[in-house]
Design an enzyme around this catalytic site. Structure first.
Site, PDB file in Angstrom:
ATOM      1  N   ASP A 453     -93.051 -59.394  29.624  1.00 42.76           N
ATOM      2  CA  ASP A 453     -93.382 -58.172  28.871  1.00 42.76           C
ATOM      3  C   ASP A 453     -93.795 -58.476  27.434  1.00 42.76           C
ATOM      4  O   ASP A 453     -94.559 -57.711  26.834  1.00 42.76           O
ATOM      5  CB  ASP A 453     -92.248 -57.139  28.914  1.00 42.76           C
ATOM      6  CG  ASP A 453     -90.909 -57.680  28.513  1.00 42.76           C
ATOM      7  OD1 ASP A 453     -90.810 -58.872  28.204  1.00 42.76           O
ATOM      8  OD2 ASP A 453     -89.947 -56.898  28.512  1.00 42.76           O
TER       9      ASP A 453
HETATM   10  C1  LAN Z   1     -83.473 -61.070  25.457  1.00 46.99           C
HETATM   11  C2  LAN Z   1     -84.158 -60.372  24.384  1.00 46.99           C
HETATM   12  C3  LAN Z   1     -85.490 -59.797  24.720  1.00 46.99           C
HETATM   13  C4  LAN Z   1     -85.596 -59.394  26.169  1.00 46.99           C
HETATM   14  C5  LAN Z   1     -86.787 -58.447  26.462  1.00 46.99           C
HETATM   15  C6  LAN Z   1     -88.129 -58.979  26.015  1.00 46.99           C
HETATM   16  C7  LAN Z   1     -86.566 -57.127  25.726  1.00 46.99           C
HETATM   17  C8  LAN Z   1     -86.796 -58.177  27.939  1.00 46.99           C
HETATM   18  O1  LAN Z   1     -87.722 -57.174  28.252  1.00 46.99           O
HETATM   19  C9  LAN Z   1     -86.908 -59.443  28.736  1.00 46.99           C
HETATM   20  C10 LAN Z   1     -85.696 -60.350  28.471  1.00 46.99           C
HETATM   21  C11 LAN Z   1     -85.466 -60.683  26.993  1.00 46.99           C
HETATM   22  C12 LAN Z   1     -86.443 -61.762  26.610  1.00 46.99           C
HETATM   23  C13 LAN Z   1     -84.067 -61.229  26.713  1.00 46.99           C
HETATM   24  C14 LAN Z   1     -83.354 -62.032  27.726  1.00 46.99           C
HETATM   25  C15 LAN Z   1     -81.875 -62.363  27.451  1.00 46.99           C
HETATM   26  C16 LAN Z   1     -81.606 -62.639  25.985  1.00 46.99           C
HETATM   27  C17 LAN Z   1     -82.407 -63.843  25.565  1.00 46.99           C
HETATM   28  C18 LAN Z   1     -82.031 -61.402  25.194  1.00 46.99           C
HETATM   29  C19 LAN Z   1     -81.293 -60.137  25.551  1.00 46.99           C
HETATM   30  C20 LAN Z   1     -81.572 -61.754  23.819  1.00 46.99           C
HETATM   31  C21 LAN Z   1     -80.236 -62.497  24.022  1.00 46.99           C
HETATM   32  C22 LAN Z   1     -80.147 -62.829  25.525  1.00 46.99           C
HETATM   33  C23 LAN Z   1     -79.481 -64.190  25.762  1.00 46.99           C
HETATM   34  C24 LAN Z   1     -79.221 -64.387  27.249  1.00 46.99           C
HETATM   35  C25 LAN Z   1     -78.195 -64.256  24.955  1.00 46.99           C
HETATM   36  C26 LAN Z   1     -77.432 -65.510  25.118  1.00 46.99           C
HETATM   37  C27 LAN Z   1     -76.358 -65.304  26.053  1.00 46.99           C
HETATM   38  C28 LAN Z   1     -76.267 -65.855  27.258  1.00 46.99           C
HETATM   39  C29 LAN Z   1     -75.542 -65.127  28.294  1.00 46.99           C
HETATM   40  C30 LAN Z   1     -76.890 -67.143  27.602  1.00 46.99           C
END
Ligand code: LAN
Length: 729
Positions: A453
């Site tokens: 996205d």
């Molecule tokens: C994110 C942040 C952005 C998010 C969007 C782009 C909004 C989404 O549409 C796709 C997935 C994504 C990229 C995403 C995946 C998981 C993340 C990276 C996070 C929510 C930010 C933090 C999270 C990450 C997994 C945190 C670290 C913790 C663990 C459990 C490894």
């Protein structure tokens, strides 16, 4: 422990001089905080509005003439928000929320022998103090969550390492709560792991994390390369550290924590019996019987594992760690893998290595100083994501027509151009990576991960911006086609789009979810299709094909058709879509109705759009707003927040507009609420947390309170005008 630090009992006022902090923005989107020590430094580097805003200092931006209509309110909103753009074109921001990241930063740095500046330590301590729950002094999994063992044991440990004495009132209170919750024996698996690394929990109290899985043939359905990328990238360094049983040396702090963290005698604990001991306050996704059985088998294997095999497996995962570091400029995929990778690299190559130096340099990218102190962010920023929304907002609201709003857009496009990945990763298939050529990621190009996205929103922003004459055409059509190729490469057989990669593994792998605190039989072990990711791709492809009708037109047509099919199926019977990344139904439903509209489905001709509108209007409150709690995401059912929320009100109103909702009243009421909450300088106050991940953990998107109100108000102005001109009956 780093040198003891004495801090006040109250954490309200900063522990450092906030007028000395500066945000350095360089290398297309990197942002790091610096504390200026001397008067010469201060003179040479004045504090900017961006610094002041994020530090919570008064910005002293002027009061604007009160808005008479929604367009003027949007204009005022953007007049304020422009001031928060950095010189490189992006809008920096805080990305806090999860409360299990700072302990990883602190424990990981400590055991690797990486220090902090005194000011950083003080402000991290203050952040933890400010985030402790006032009633019980504990911490939860995220800032709004109830106290858990995971949050409390880890953040307590972080405070102690940072130099706070065990007798400080903050520690006394937190320790009391930790013991009431069962003590550190009842910490979930990731916590057990962190504490083992620090040598204050025994490795025998962990379920096995064998690196040998990576030696298995990749064709096997459960091979880790098929797992969700975050799970995989955390497992890789964890399996290294487990394989070598990394343990910090015993010292006074370690010995003392062994007493502080447990209500019972540390040395009399039956460790193997603790492997599945998880406090009730923490347990969100209990283990399956299959997983527990597998762990029994793996524990037997641990007793007789062959040293040469273990050695080969450890080297194999180490190779993957090095490739990940090199592919991402040492940012790594996320904050957890960042710290685990660091420890593994230091274990293997020592503190004098280049790897140590580069990890230290990039560690700063995750450390953000906010009004309440210093935190560890969810990623190295949300640069692309925030920039994409505001650029589209300015175009769709016609704010772009005003000369004064154009310079920022040129800078934003420049950032987008520099932020696009134009090559595949250096270590590609060997590191199990998906293609990146043409993609945008969530944060920076350096971090280097395709997100479906983000590529969609990045491409849309480029097309929107480049459609104006005053904007230089920085991104060539060829480069847009690469972005399209990447998006097309990401469609799954069911038509949907997942986050970073194709769904590579079978659904039953969810039964092996080890995390206890995330996901619930879905979304954590393997990639999963999301309505939001799918819709961003649909909208980007729909807009792209209008712009370049000849490029892969058949593929695009089929992809969109199948994606719409997925979207129809993903709609809940009540009419909404469950959000996985934003809270919750209002978020996903906005994306969904936008993509339905782009293929010609709206309120008047599509039962899907109509049901979506009816669902949303049924949730509108008396005051004209919408408000859902983060618990909606945990339970996949609408749960009201105690207050209506500006950001969610904007998402719901935008969803109605995308769907072509023909009745003005709900929108008028929403506009009024958002205008009433606008402040005289054009800004909006921070309300409840906006985002989520893995169903259970809330994460902050503080820039949303600007981009979405600006977008919604500007759009509603023209939409309502049109409705009034062509009244429906
Ligand atoms: C994110 C942040 C952005 C998010 C969007 C782009 C909004 C989404 O549409 C796709 C997935 C994504 C990229 C995403 C995946 C998981 C993340 C990276 C996070 C929510 C930010 C933090 C999270 C990450 C997994 C945190 C670290 C913790 C663990 C459990 C490894």
């Amino acid at each position: 422990m780093y040198n003891p630090i004495s801090v006040p009992e109250s954490s309200q006022a900063p522990f450092t001089d906030y007028s000395r902090w500066r945000l350095l923005v360089n290398d297309n989107g990197r942002h790091t905080w610096h504390y200026l020590k001397t008067d010469e430094e201060i003179e040479g580097w004045p504090q900017t509005t961006v610094d002041k805003f994020w530090l919570g200092l008064p910005t002293n931006l002027p009061k604007l003439s009160p808005a008479k209509d929604a367009f003027e309110a949007a204009k005022n909103g953007y007049a304020f928000y422009k001031n928060l753009q950095a010189h490189d074109g992006h809008w920096p921001g805080e990305y806090g929320g999860p409360m299990f990241l700072l302990p990883g930063l602190v424990i990981g740095s400590y055991v690797s022998g990486m220090g902090f500046k005194d000011e950083e330590r003080r402000e991290m301590i203050r952040y933890l103090m400010n985030r402790a729950h006032p009633e019980d002094g504990g911490w939860g999994i995220h800032v709004e969550g109830h106290s858990t063992v995971f949050g409390t044991a880890l953040n307590y440990t972080a405070l102690r390492i940072l130099g706070v004495s065990a007798d400080h009132p903050i520690c006394i209170k937190a320790r009391g709560t930790l013991h009431k919750l069962g003590g550190a024996c009842a910490i979930p698996s990731w916590g057990k792991f962190w504490l083992s690394i620090l040598n204050v929990y025994d490795w025998a109290g962990n379920n096995p994390v064998p690196p040998e899985l990576f030696l298995l043939p990749t064709q096997l359905p459960f091979h880790p390369h098929r797992w969700w990328i975050h799970t995989r990238n955390v497992y890789i360094p964890m399996s290294y550290l487990y394989g070598v049983r990394f343990s910090a040396p015993e010292n006074d702090l370690v010995l003392s924590l062994r007493e502080e963290l447990y209500p019972q005698n540390f040395y009399s604990i039956d460790w193997p019996a603790q492997r599945n001991n998880v406090s009730e306050a923490d347990l969100y996704a209990p283990h399956s019987t299959l997983f527990d059985t597998l762990n029994i088998a793996l524990s037997c294997y641990e007793l007789c594992s062959l040293p040469p095999l273990r050695q080969a497996a450890v080297l194999k995962v180490y190779d993957l760690i090095v490739m990940e570091d090199e592919n991402t400029g040492y940012q790594t995929l996320g904050p957890v893998s960042k710290m685990f990778n660091l420890i593994a690299r230091v274990h293997h190559e020592g503190r004098e290595s280049e790897a140590f130096r580069l990890h230290a340099e990039k560690r700063a990218d995750f450390m953000w100083l906010g009004a309440e102190g210093m935190m560890m962010c969810g990623t190295n920023g949300s640069q692309l994501w925030d920039l994409a929304f505001i650029s589209q907002a300015v175009v769709e609201t016609e704010l772009v027509e005003l000369e004064e709003n154009r310079p920022e857009l040129i800078k934003a496009l420049d950032w987008l151009e520099k932020g696009q990945m134009v090559e595949n990763p250096k270590h590609f298939e060997k590191a199990f990576r998906h293609r990146t050529k043409g993609a945008w990621g969530f944060s920076t190009k350096e971090q280097g991960y395709t997100v479906s996205d983000c590529t969609g929103e990045g491409l849309k922003s480029v097309i929107y911006l480049q459609s104006f004459e005053f904007v230089p055409k920085l991104v060539s059509e060829e480069r847009m086609c690469w972005a399209v190729d990447t998006m097309l490469s990401l469609q799954n057989p069911n038509g949907g789009f997942a986050s970073y990669e194709l769904v590579r593994g079978p659904q039953w792998l969810e039964w092996l979810n080890p995390a206890e605190v995330f996901g619930k039989y879905c979304d954590i072990m393997i990639e999963f299709c999301y309505p939001e990711c799918t819709t961003s791709v649909i909208t980007a492809l729909s807009i792209f094909r209008k712009h370049v009708p000849t490029y892969r037109s058949k593929d695009i047509e089929t992809t969109i058709r199948q994606a719409i099919g997925y979207l129809h199926k993903a709609q809940k019977p009540e009419g909404g879509w469950v959000g996985s990344w934003g809270i919750c139904f209002t978020y996903a439903t906005m994306f969904a109705t936008e993509s339905l509209a782009l293929v010609g489905e709206n309120y008047s001709n599509s039962s899907h759009s109509k049901r979506a509108c009816e669902f949303l209007t049924s949730k509108q409150r008396e005051d004209g707003g919408w408000g859902e709690s983060y618990k909606s995401c945990e339970q996949a059912t609408w749960i009201e927040h105690k207050n209506s929320q500006v950001v969610q009100t904007c998402w719901a109103a935008m969803a109605l507009m995308y769907a072509g909702y023909p009745y003005p009243e709900p929108l008028e009421k929403a506009v009024k609420l958002v205008m009433d909450r606008q402040r005289p300088d054009g800004s909006w106050a921070q309300e409840a947390i906006e985002g989520v991940f893995n169903k259970n953990c809330a994460i902050a998107y503080p820039n949303f309170k600007f981009s979405f109100p600006i977008w919604m108000l500007g759009k509603a102005h023209w939409y309502l005008k049109k409705l009034r001109e062509q009244p429906t009956n």
